[in-house]
Design a protein around this motif. Structure first.
Motif, PDB file in Angstrom:
ATOM      1  N   VAL A 108     -35.292 -17.146  -2.461  1.00 27.02           N
ATOM      2  CA  VAL A 108     -35.662 -16.327  -3.618  1.00 27.02           C
ATOM      3  C   VAL A 108     -34.370 -15.902  -4.310  1.00 27.02           C
ATOM      4  O   VAL A 108     -33.537 -15.203  -3.719  1.00 27.02           O
ATOM      5  CB  VAL A 108     -36.470 -15.078  -3.192  1.00 27.02           C
ATOM      6  CG1 VAL A 108     -36.740 -14.192  -4.413  1.00 27.02           C
ATOM      7  CG2 VAL A 108     -37.772 -15.497  -2.531  1.00 27.02           C
ATOM      8  N   PRO A 109     -34.142 -16.314  -5.561  1.00 28.74           N
ATOM      9  CA  PRO A 109     -32.879 -16.013  -6.240  1.00 28.74           C
ATOM     10  C   PRO A 109     -32.677 -14.517  -6.472  1.00 28.74           C
ATOM     11  O   PRO A 109     -33.622 -13.777  -6.739  1.00 28.74           O
ATOM     12  CB  PRO A 109     -33.013 -16.752  -7.579  1.00 28.74           C
ATOM     13  CG  PRO A 109     -34.077 -17.788  -7.363  1.00 28.74           C
ATOM     14  CD  PRO A 109     -35.021 -17.164  -6.381  1.00 28.74           C
ATOM     15  N   THR A 110     -31.423 -14.079  -6.367  1.00 29.22           N
ATOM     16  CA  THR A 110     -31.024 -12.710  -6.677  1.00 29.22           C
ATOM     17  C   THR A 110     -29.646 -12.750  -7.340  1.00 29.22           C
ATOM     18  O   THR A 110     -28.955 -13.768  -7.292  1.00 29.22           O
ATOM     19  CB  THR A 110     -30.933 -11.828  -5.421  1.00 29.22           C
ATOM     20  OG1 THR A 110     -29.919 -12.374  -4.544  1.00 29.22           O
ATOM     21  CG2 THR A 110     -32.258 -11.769  -4.685  1.00 29.22           C
ATOM     22  N   TRP A 111     -29.244 -11.629  -7.952  1.00 26.70           N
ATOM     23  CA  TRP A 111     -27.870 -11.520  -8.443  1.00 26.70           C
ATOM     24  C   TRP A 111     -26.932 -11.232  -7.281  1.00 26.70           C
ATOM     25  O   TRP A 111     -27.317 -10.593  -6.306  1.00 26.70           O
ATOM     26  CB  TRP A 111     -27.755 -10.401  -9.472  1.00 26.70           C
ATOM     27  CG  TRP A 111     -28.423 -10.653 -10.785  1.00 26.70           C
ATOM     28  CD1 TRP A 111     -29.477  -9.958 -11.314  1.00 26.70           C
ATOM     29  CD2 TRP A 111     -28.087 -11.666 -11.737  1.00 26.70           C
ATOM     30  NE1 TRP A 111     -29.819 -10.485 -12.535  1.00 26.70           N
ATOM     31  CE2 TRP A 111     -28.985 -11.532 -12.822  1.00 26.70           C
ATOM     32  CE3 TRP A 111     -27.128 -12.674 -11.785  1.00 26.70           C
ATOM     33  CZ2 TRP A 111     -28.942 -12.363 -13.946  1.00 26.70           C
ATOM     34  CZ3 TRP A 111     -27.086 -13.511 -12.894  1.00 26.70           C
ATOM     35  CH2 TRP A 111     -27.972 -13.341 -13.961  1.00 26.70           C
ATOM     36  N   ALA A 112     -25.705 -11.657  -7.407  1.00 26.22           N
ATOM     37  CA  ALA A 112     -24.695 -11.340  -6.390  1.00 26.22           C
ATOM     38  C   ALA A 112     -24.385  -9.850  -6.398  1.00 26.22           C
ATOM     39  O   ALA A 112     -24.048  -9.274  -5.361  1.00 26.22           O
ATOM     40  CB  ALA A 112     -23.420 -12.139  -6.646  1.00 26.22           C
ATOM     41  N   GLY A 113     -24.527  -9.188  -7.548  1.00 28.34           N
ATOM     42  CA  GLY A 113     -24.246  -7.766  -7.637  1.00 28.34           C
ATOM     43  C   GLY A 113     -22.747  -7.473  -7.691  1.00 28.34           C
ATOM     44  O   GLY A 113     -21.911  -8.373  -7.595  1.00 28.34           O
ATOM     45  N   ARG A 114     -22.399  -6.209  -7.854  1.00 31.39           N
ATOM     46  CA  ARG A 114     -20.988  -5.830  -7.973  1.00 31.39           C
ATOM     47  C   ARG A 114     -20.193  -6.200  -6.733  1.00 31.39           C
ATOM     48  O   ARG A 114     -19.084  -6.730  -6.819  1.00 31.39           O
ATOM     49  CB  ARG A 114     -20.876  -4.325  -8.235  1.00 31.39           C
ATOM     50  CG  ARG A 114     -21.339  -3.900  -9.629  1.00 31.39           C
ATOM     51  CD  ARG A 114     -21.117  -2.406  -9.835  1.00 31.39           C
ATOM     52  NE  ARG A 114     -21.505  -1.991 -11.182  1.00 31.39           N
ATOM     53  CZ  ARG A 114     -22.755  -1.699 -11.543  1.00 31.39           C
ATOM     54  NH1 ARG A 114     -23.737  -1.784 -10.645  1.00 31.39           N
ATOM     55  NH2 ARG A 114     -23.025  -1.330 -12.778  1.00 31.39           N
ATOM     56  N   ALA A 115     -20.755  -5.907  -5.565  1.00 35.20           N
ATOM     57  CA  ALA A 115     -20.045  -6.208  -4.319  1.00 35.20           C
ATOM     58  C   ALA A 115     -19.821  -7.714  -4.183  1.00 35.20           C
ATOM     59  O   ALA A 115     -18.750  -8.161  -3.762  1.00 35.20           O
ATOM     60  CB  ALA A 115     -20.834  -5.685  -3.123  1.00 35.20           C
ATOM     61  N   GLY A 116     -20.828  -8.486  -4.555  1.00 34.51           N
ATOM     62  CA  GLY A 116     -20.699  -9.934  -4.479  1.00 34.51           C
ATOM     63  C   GLY A 116     -19.627 -10.462  -5.414  1.00 34.51           C
ATOM     64  O   GLY A 116     -18.843 -11.347  -5.048  1.00 34.51           O
ATOM     65  N   TRP A 117     -19.550  -9.901  -6.624  1.00 34.46           N
ATOM     66  CA  TRP A 117     -18.552 -10.371  -7.588  1.00 34.46           C
ATOM     67  C   TRP A 117     -17.146  -9.924  -7.228  1.00 34.46           C
ATOM     68  O   TRP A 117     -16.167 -10.620  -7.528  1.00 34.46           O
ATOM     69  CB  TRP A 117     -18.927  -9.926  -8.998  1.00 34.46           C
ATOM     70  CG  TRP A 117     -19.810 -10.944  -9.660  1.00 34.46           C
ATOM     71  CD1 TRP A 117     -21.139 -10.845  -9.900  1.00 34.46           C
ATOM     72  CD2 TRP A 117     -19.414 -12.230 -10.129  1.00 34.46           C
ATOM     73  NE1 TRP A 117     -21.615 -12.001 -10.493  1.00 34.46           N
ATOM     74  CE2 TRP A 117     -20.570 -12.859 -10.654  1.00 34.46           C
ATOM     75  CE3 TRP A 117     -18.206 -12.920 -10.166  1.00 34.46           C
ATOM     76  CZ2 TRP A 117     -20.548 -14.144 -11.199  1.00 34.46           C
ATOM     77  CZ3 TRP A 117     -18.185 -14.202 -10.706  1.00 34.46           C
ATOM     78  CH2 TRP A 117     -19.341 -14.799 -11.212  1.00 34.46           C
ATOM     79  N   VAL A 118     -17.022  -8.778  -6.583  1.00 35.48           N
ATOM     80  CA  VAL A 118     -15.706  -8.388  -6.068  1.00 35.48           C
ATOM     81  C   VAL A 118     -15.248  -9.406  -5.030  1.00 35.48           C
ATOM     82  O   VAL A 118     -14.085  -9.849  -5.020  1.00 35.48           O
ATOM     83  CB  VAL A 118     -15.754  -6.969  -5.456  1.00 35.48           C
ATOM     84  CG1 VAL A 118     -14.476  -6.684  -4.669  1.00 35.48           C
ATOM     85  CG2 VAL A 118     -15.942  -5.932  -6.543  1.00 35.48           C
ATOM     86  N   GLN A 119     -16.159  -9.796  -4.156  1.00 41.50           N
ATOM     87  CA  GLN A 119     -15.866 -10.797  -3.138  1.00 41.50           C
ATOM     88  C   GLN A 119     -15.515 -12.137  -3.779  1.00 41.50           C
ATOM     89  O   GLN A 119     -14.488 -12.756  -3.454  1.00 41.50           O
ATOM     90  CB  GLN A 119     -17.078 -10.956  -2.217  1.00 41.50           C
ATOM     91  CG  GLN A 119     -16.941 -12.046  -1.171  1.00 41.50           C
ATOM     92  CD  GLN A 119     -18.241 -12.231  -0.383  1.00 41.50           C
ATOM     93  OE1 GLN A 119     -19.177 -11.450  -0.514  1.00 41.50           O
ATOM     94  NE2 GLN A 119     -18.296 -13.279   0.401  1.00 41.50           N
ATOM     95  N   LEU A 120     -16.341 -12.592  -4.719  1.00 42.18           N
ATOM     96  CA  LEU A 120     -16.118 -13.875  -5.366  1.00 42.18           C
ATOM     97  C   LEU A 120     -14.827 -13.876  -6.180  1.00 42.18           C
ATOM     98  O   LEU A 120     -14.046 -14.842  -6.142  1.00 42.18           O
ATOM     99  CB  LEU A 120     -17.301 -14.217  -6.274  1.00 42.18           C
ATOM    100  CG  LEU A 120     -18.642 -14.493  -5.581  1.00 42.18           C
ATOM    101  CD1 LEU A 120     -19.763 -14.594  -6.609  1.00 42.18           C
ATOM    102  CD2 LEU A 120     -18.575 -15.761  -4.745  1.00 42.18           C
ATOM    103  N   GLY A 121     -14.599 -12.788  -6.937  1.00 41.56           N
ATOM    104  CA  GLY A 121     -13.407 -12.717  -7.777  1.00 41.56           C
ATOM    105  C   GLY A 121     -12.128 -12.702  -6.973  1.00 41.56           C
ATOM    106  O   GLY A 121     -11.140 -13.363  -7.329  1.00 41.56           O
TER     107      GLY A 121
END
Length: 235
Positions: A108-121
């Motif tokens: 089920v798709p979800t957004w990565a969210g702020r924490a996810g984008w901090v990790q990805l960035g």
């Protein structure tokens, strides 16, 4: 060697350029895997592994004396890591499907969210710089572009395994750098397939976004969306 020997050495000449059949076939498996990911089907992962194995040899052109005779260590190296991430995604999606009763989409798709984008960035910056230094030392063609393609591709694949809709956006950034690099290096089938992937990626993003809104609900969508993303998508 039979079929394997033919597959390894067979070439076709297009517009005066010798092209390996395994580059063409490997990219077609990659395209099939992308379509499977768009449809959230588990078979996308093993099909992707076949692509990775074939393209690993293609991008070590200098090592295997291919027509291009150039080594793209980022392009080749990411195929190895793709296999590892694919196994992770394969296991994760199978577990998700079993938890859902064994039918329907595997995630089920979800957004990565702020924490996810901090990790990805963070990984994007550190990984690209680190890989650039390594690839430049090894003599990779276009080391900075190759470093981003390597890092971005791993992040996108990881995001797909996690079920983050954002992973399609990372693929767009990878394709934007990958097409010019592959054209300069003479890997024309891969460059063309990157353009095709770009179309699939844009479509895949809309498909996952619709599925996310339908399956996660408006509240979950709004709660996990990155800052500013909701307004942009509605615009």
């Amino acid at each position: 060697m039979g079929l394997l020997g033919w597959l390894f050495d067979a070439q076709v000449v297009i517009a005066g350029h010798a092209i390996l059949w395994r580059e063409i076939i490997g990219n077609l498996f990659g395209l099939a895997s992308a379509v499977g990911g768009l449809r959230r089907q588990i078979w996308a992962w093993p099909v992707g592994i076949i692509c990775n194995v074939m393209l690993f040899t293609v991008f070590l052109g200098g090592v295997f004396h291919t027509p291009q005779a150039l080594d793209l260590y980022g392009q080749a190296g990411r195929q190895v890591f793709f296999c590892a991430v694919a196994v992770y995604g394969w296991v994760r999606w199978r577990a998700t499907r079993r938890a859902g009763g064994g039918s329907g989409p595997a995630v089920v798709p979800t957004w990565a969210g702020r924490a996810g984008w901090v990790q990805l960035g963070t990984v994007a910056v550190v990984g690209t710089v680190g890989c650039f230094l390594v690839f430049r030392t090894l003599g990779s063609f276009g080391p900075l572009a190759d470093a981003w393609i390597f890092t971005g591709s791993l992040l996108a694949t990881y995001g797909m395994a996690r079920g983050w809709t954002d992973f399609w956006l990372i693929w767009i950034a990878v394709d934007a750098v990958g097409v010019p690099l592959l054209v300069r290096a003479g890997y024309y089938p891969s460059a063309v397939l990157y353009l095709v992937y770009a179309g699939v990626v844009l479509y895949g993003f809309t498909v996952w976004l619709k599925a996310q809104r339908a399956e996660s609900g408006p509240a979950a969508d709004a709660r996990t969306a990155p800052t500013g993303s909701t307004s942009r998508l509605k615009a």
